[in-house]
Design a protein around this motif. Structure first.
Motif, PDB file in Angstrom:
ATOM      1  N   GLY A   1      -4.829  -5.589  12.548  1.00 15.43           N
ATOM      2  CA  GLY A   1      -4.082  -4.888  13.514  1.00 15.43           C
ATOM      3  C   GLY A   1      -3.135  -3.853  12.581  1.00 15.43           C
ATOM      4  O   GLY A   1      -2.598  -2.809  13.461  1.00 15.43           O
ATOM      5  N   LYS A   2      -2.684  -4.019  11.416  1.00 19.24           N
ATOM      6  CA  LYS A   2      -2.020  -3.313  10.729  1.00 19.24           C
ATOM      7  C   LYS A   2      -2.779  -1.966  10.210  1.00 19.24           C
ATOM      8  O   LYS A   2      -3.986  -1.997  10.214  1.00 19.24           O
ATOM      9  N   SER A   3      -2.148  -0.947  10.279  1.00 16.77           N
ATOM     10  CA  SER A   3      -2.836   0.219  10.247  1.00 16.77           C
ATOM     11  C   SER A   3      -2.850   0.943   8.756  1.00 16.77           C
ATOM     12  O   SER A   3      -3.475   1.962   8.787  1.00 16.77           O
ATOM     13  N   ASP A   4      -2.251   0.587   7.745  1.00 15.13           N
ATOM     14  CA  ASP A   4      -2.053   1.026   6.441  1.00 15.13           C
ATOM     15  C   ASP A   4      -3.644   0.977   5.786  1.00 15.13           C
ATOM     16  O   ASP A   4      -4.370   0.045   5.857  1.00 15.13           O
ATOM     17  N   ILE A   5      -3.948   2.131   4.974  1.00 10.36           N
ATOM     18  CA  ILE A   5      -5.278   1.962   4.470  1.00 10.36           C
ATOM     19  C   ILE A   5      -5.381   0.947   3.530  1.00 10.36           C
ATOM     20  O   ILE A   5      -6.565   0.491   3.279  1.00 10.36           O
ATOM     21  N   ARG A   6      -4.328   0.585   2.623  1.00 10.24           N
ATOM     22  CA  ARG A   6      -4.588  -0.637   1.793  1.00 10.24           C
ATOM     23  C   ARG A   6      -4.951  -1.968   2.494  1.00 10.24           C
ATOM     24  O   ARG A   6      -5.765  -2.543   1.871  1.00 10.24           O
ATOM     25  N   THR A   7      -4.516  -2.109   3.449  1.00 13.92           N
ATOM     26  CA  THR A   7      -4.991  -3.380   4.369  1.00 13.92           C
ATOM     27  C   THR A   7      -6.232  -3.345   4.979  1.00 13.92           C
ATOM     28  O   THR A   7      -7.110  -4.110   4.931  1.00 13.92           O
ATOM     29  N   LEU A   8      -6.708  -2.021   5.721  1.00 14.20           N
ATOM     30  CA  LEU A   8      -8.012  -1.752   5.998  1.00 14.20           C
ATOM     31  C   LEU A   8      -9.006  -1.898   4.914  1.00 14.20           C
ATOM     32  O   LEU A   8     -10.213  -2.499   4.850  1.00 14.20           O
TER      33      LEU A   8
ATOM     34  N   LYS B   1     -15.693   5.955  -1.594  1.00 17.79           N
ATOM     35  CA  LYS B   1     -14.221   6.255  -1.449  1.00 17.79           C
ATOM     36  C   LYS B   1     -14.162   6.836   0.047  1.00 17.79           C
ATOM     37  O   LYS B   1     -14.783   7.434   0.721  1.00 17.79           O
ATOM     38  N   VAL B   2     -13.054   6.271   0.487  1.00 18.87           N
ATOM     39  CA  VAL B   2     -12.732   6.573   2.108  1.00 18.87           C
ATOM     40  C   VAL B   2     -11.146   6.901   2.237  1.00 18.87           C
ATOM     41  O   VAL B   2     -10.378   6.966   1.461  1.00 18.87           O
ATOM     42  N   MET B   3     -11.070   7.040   3.545  1.00 23.04           N
ATOM     43  CA  MET B   3      -9.559   7.706   4.197  1.00 23.04           C
ATOM     44  C   MET B   3      -9.353   7.203   5.305  1.00 23.04           C
ATOM     45  O   MET B   3     -10.479   6.607   5.762  1.00 23.04           O
ATOM     46  N   GLY B   4      -8.173   6.701   5.744  1.00 28.01           N
ATOM     47  CA  GLY B   4      -8.108   6.273   7.087  1.00 28.01           C
ATOM     48  C   GLY B   4      -8.066   7.200   8.160  1.00 28.01           C
ATOM     49  O   GLY B   4      -7.947   8.382   8.019  1.00 28.01           O
ATOM     50  N   GLY B   5      -8.628   6.725   9.322  1.00 29.69           N
ATOM     51  CA  GLY B   5      -8.911   7.522  10.499  1.00 29.69           C
ATOM     52  C   GLY B   5      -7.468   7.961  11.363  1.00 29.69           C
ATOM     53  O   GLY B   5      -6.464   7.182  11.095  1.00 29.69           O
ATOM     54  N   ASN B   6      -7.701   9.000  11.995  1.00 32.16           N
ATOM     55  CA  ASN B   6      -6.710   9.191  12.856  1.00 32.16           C
ATOM     56  C   ASN B   6      -5.972   8.171  13.718  1.00 32.16           C
ATOM     57  O   ASN B   6      -4.680   7.891  14.104  1.00 32.16           O
ATOM     58  N   ASP B   7      -6.670   7.120  14.169  1.00 35.15           N
ATOM     59  CA  ASP B   7      -6.524   6.133  14.950  1.00 35.15           C
ATOM     60  C   ASP B   7      -5.758   4.837  14.273  1.00 35.15           C
ATOM     61  O   ASP B   7      -5.252   4.011  14.742  1.00 35.15           O
ATOM     62  N   GLY B   8      -5.971   5.071  12.898  1.00 35.61           N
ATOM     63  CA  GLY B   8      -5.201   3.813  11.955  1.00 35.61           C
ATOM     64  C   GLY B   8      -5.997   2.762  11.821  1.00 35.61           C
ATOM     65  O   GLY B   8      -5.566   1.705  11.404  1.00 35.61           O
ATOM     66  N   LYS B   9      -7.068   2.538  12.453  1.00 37.54           N
ATOM     67  CA  LYS B   9      -8.056   1.324  12.655  1.00 37.54           C
ATOM     68  C   LYS B   9      -9.361   1.620  11.883  1.00 37.54           C
ATOM     69  O   LYS B   9     -10.201   0.594  11.911  1.00 37.54           O
ATOM     70  N   THR B  10      -9.765   2.892  11.750  1.00 37.72           N
ATOM     71  CA  THR B  10     -11.184   3.004  11.044  1.00 37.72           C
ATOM     72  C   THR B  10     -10.922   3.533   9.775  1.00 37.72           C
ATOM     73  O   THR B  10      -9.836   4.166   9.412  1.00 37.72           O
ATOM     74  N   ILE B  11     -12.246   3.612   9.038  1.00 35.32           N
ATOM     75  CA  ILE B  11     -12.134   4.371   7.832  1.00 35.32           C
ATOM     76  C   ILE B  11     -13.318   5.461   7.724  1.00 35.32           C
ATOM     77  O   ILE B  11     -14.275   5.295   8.237  1.00 35.32           O
TER      78      ILE B  11
END
Length: 230
Positions: free
Chosen positions: A59-66, A124-134
């Motif tokens: 549920g957290k949206s930071d890229i490190r958590t994802l 290599k990935v980045m976080g999506g705008n919704d904070g829940k996808t990569i």
């Protein structure tokens, strides 16, 4: 080992029949049944998920958590998706009229090799705008699946000295001119090349133990040929 009351043999009633290839040679025509005590991979999977993902709340949206949640799952699947089938023959005079089969976890080395392969091909990935996808970046087009490993920040360049990261670089490092691994000159010297040097080193030799409890050694000199990164 039977030391955890909650963790017993795996439940087999919903399992599909094993393939003849998994059972082994000579399986055609012989009866079989699930039995023995298979590894309860579902129990291990769930306990690992609770333990490893506890610090990274879903549920957290930071890229490190994802990334951590994704890679934790990839590690668990490297075990769960590659369970192996073991069987034992039963019958008179060594015949195999019935086989009892069960599921075992893959060998530890096999899991490590599989994860190393995923590590070398990590996305290599980045976080999506919704904070829940990569979202994959760079040359990767297809999104990583659940068994792929992912990262968001490039590793520091170990080739050059960098006081900020604490990297001393590889200039002047002794390397192995005949090796092809990370200790070989081609990789360790980062394409800069290397030179051969002859050095004289002093080492302890002809050591003797005297009761009790002293070791006396002589000092010997030896000439060594070393490969050193430019």
């Amino acid at each position: 080992m039977g030391e955890l009351m909650q963790c017993g043999c795996e439940v087999t009633r919903n399992w599909a029949p094993p393939s003849p290839l998994a059972i082994g040679p000579g399986a055609d025509g012989s009866a079989w049944e699930w039995g023995g005590c298979g590894d309860d991979v579902d129990y291990g999977y769930e306990k690992s998920r609770q333990f490893m993902d506890a610090k990274r709340k879903k549920g957290k949206s930071d890229i490190r958590t994802l990334i951590d949640l994704h890679n934790n799952e990839a590690g668990r699947l490297a075990v769960k998706n590659y369970m192996r089938t073991e069987c034992k023959c039963h019958g008179l005079s060594g015949s195999c009229t019935l086989r009892t089969c069960w599921k075992k976890m893959p060998h530890f080395r096999e899991v490590g090799d599989r994860l190393l392969e995923r590590f070398n091909g990590a996305f290599k990935v980045m976080g999506g705008n919704d904070g829940k996808t990569i979202i994959p970046v760079g040359h990767n087009i297809k999104p990583p699946d659940k068994q792929d490993l992912i990262y968001s920040a490039d590793s520091p360049d170990f080739c050059q000295a960098n006081r900020k990261t604490g990297s001393p670089g590889t200039r002047g490092r002794v390397c192995n001119s005949t090796a092809l691994d990370v200790g070989g000159c081609d990789l360790l010297c980062c394409g800069r090349g290397y030179q051969e040097e002859t050095v004289v080193v002093e080492e302890s030799c002809l050591c003797r133990f005297h009761w009790c409890c002293v070791v006396n050694c002589n000092k010997c000199t030896e000439r060594k040929e070393l490969s050193v990164c430019l």
